[in-house]
Design a protein around this motif. Structure first.
Motif, PDB file in Angstrom:
ATOM      1  N   ARG A  72       0.786  -1.233   0.000  1.00 33.14           N
ATOM      2  CA  ARG A  72       0.000   0.000   0.000  1.00 33.14           C
ATOM      3  C   ARG A  72       0.817   1.282   0.000  1.00 33.14           C
ATOM      4  NH1 ARG A  72      -2.326  -4.167   1.969  1.00 33.14           N
ATOM      5  NH2 ARG A  72      -4.583  -4.471   1.831  1.00 33.14           N
ATOM      6  N   LEU A  73       2.106   1.171   0.285  1.00 37.82           N
ATOM      7  CA  LEU A  73       2.967   2.350   0.358  1.00 37.82           C
ATOM      8  C   LEU A  73       4.149   2.207  -0.578  1.00 37.82           C
ATOM      9  CD1 LEU A  73       3.122   2.785   4.233  1.00 37.82           C
ATOM     10  CD2 LEU A  73       1.682   4.051   2.633  1.00 37.82           C
ATOM     11  N   VAL A  74       4.690   3.340  -0.990  1.00 36.37           N
ATOM     12  CA  VAL A  74       5.907   3.351  -1.795  1.00 36.37           C
ATOM     13  C   VAL A  74       7.030   3.850  -0.905  1.00 36.37           C
ATOM     14  CG1 VAL A  74       7.052   4.341  -3.800  1.00 36.37           C
ATOM     15  CG2 VAL A  74       4.611   3.785  -3.902  1.00 36.37           C
TER      16      VAL A  74
ATOM     17  N   ARG B  23       2.220  12.056   1.058  1.00 33.32           N
ATOM     18  CA  ARG B  23       3.546  11.724   1.591  1.00 33.32           C
ATOM     19  C   ARG B  23       3.514  11.927   3.088  1.00 33.32           C
ATOM     20  NH1 ARG B  23       8.198  14.531  -1.582  1.00 33.32           N
ATOM     21  NH2 ARG B  23       9.301  13.102  -0.242  1.00 33.32           N
ATOM     22  N   PHE B  24       4.157  11.018   3.808  1.00 28.26           N
ATOM     23  CA  PHE B  24       4.202  11.166   5.253  1.00 28.26           C
ATOM     24  C   PHE B  24       5.382  10.398   5.835  1.00 28.26           C
ATOM     25  CE2 PHE B  24       1.325   7.749   4.194  1.00 28.26           C
ATOM     26  CZ  PHE B  24       1.638   6.732   5.069  1.00 28.26           C
ATOM     27  N   LEU B  25       5.650  10.652   7.106  1.00 26.13           N
ATOM     28  CA  LEU B  25       6.692   9.944   7.828  1.00 26.13           C
ATOM     29  C   LEU B  25       6.043   8.841   8.634  1.00 26.13           C
ATOM     30  CD1 LEU B  25       8.849  12.906   9.126  1.00 26.13           C
ATOM     31  CD2 LEU B  25       9.427  11.290   7.318  1.00 26.13           C
ATOM     32  N   LEU B  26       6.542   7.656   8.473  1.00 21.85           N
ATOM     33  CA  LEU B  26       6.058   6.503   9.210  1.00 21.85           C
ATOM     34  C   LEU B  26       7.042   6.269  10.355  1.00 21.85           C
ATOM     35  CD1 LEU B  26       3.830   4.326   8.974  1.00 21.85           C
ATOM     36  CD2 LEU B  26       5.479   2.952   7.721  1.00 21.85           C
ATOM     37  N   ARG B  27       6.542   6.342  11.572  1.00 23.30           N
ATOM     38  CA  ARG B  27       7.397   6.166  12.745  1.00 23.30           C
ATOM     39  C   ARG B  27       7.081   4.828  13.389  1.00 23.30           C
ATOM     40  NH1 ARG B  27       7.794  10.885  16.707  1.00 23.30           N
ATOM     41  NH2 ARG B  27       5.952  11.316  15.495  1.00 23.30           N
ATOM     42  N   SER B  28       8.113   4.068  13.714  1.00 26.71           N
ATOM     43  CA  SER B  28       7.960   2.754  14.322  1.00 26.71           C
ATOM     44  C   SER B  28       8.798   2.707  15.593  1.00 26.71           C
ATOM     45  CB  SER B  28       8.438   1.692  13.335  1.00 26.71           C
ATOM     46  OG  SER B  28       8.509   0.442  13.953  1.00 26.71           O
TER      47      SER B  28
END
Length: 93
Positions: free
Chosen positions: A43-45, A72-77
């Motif tokens: 689902r994401l690039v 566009r966004f920042l994915l934080r884990s």
């Protein structure tokens, strides 16, 4: 919360997604996702395979990605551990 929030167990399965995450990623109710990393890659690039692998890495990660809708966004884990340091899972926002 207006931001997407996912709770992922130590095996990489999705345990919980808030309403913003369910809406953005098309999840229905308590739909089971056994492989959250694969779910995200579909689902994401990501800029690279290395960046997608960082999402469920042993250390905290901040990865830029693009949703299929063009956002566009920042994915934080952030990994979560138990009292003895054992891996319990991740909080992904």
């Amino acid at each position: 919360l207006p931001d997407c929030v996912f709770i992922v167990d130590g095996r990489g399965a999705l345990l919980m997604a808030n309403s913003a995450a369910r809406a953005m990623f098309g999840l229905q109710g308590t739909e089971a996702v056994a492989d959250f990393a694969a779910f995200l890659r579909e689902r994401l690039v990501f800029a690279s395979a290395d960046e997608s692998a960082q999402v469920l890495a042993p250390a905290a990660a901040l990865v830029e990605c693009t949703h299929a809708g063009g956002q566009r966004f920042l994915l934080r884990s952030v990994p979560r551990t138990g009292a003895q340091g054992e891996a319990l899972g991740w909080v992904v926002t």
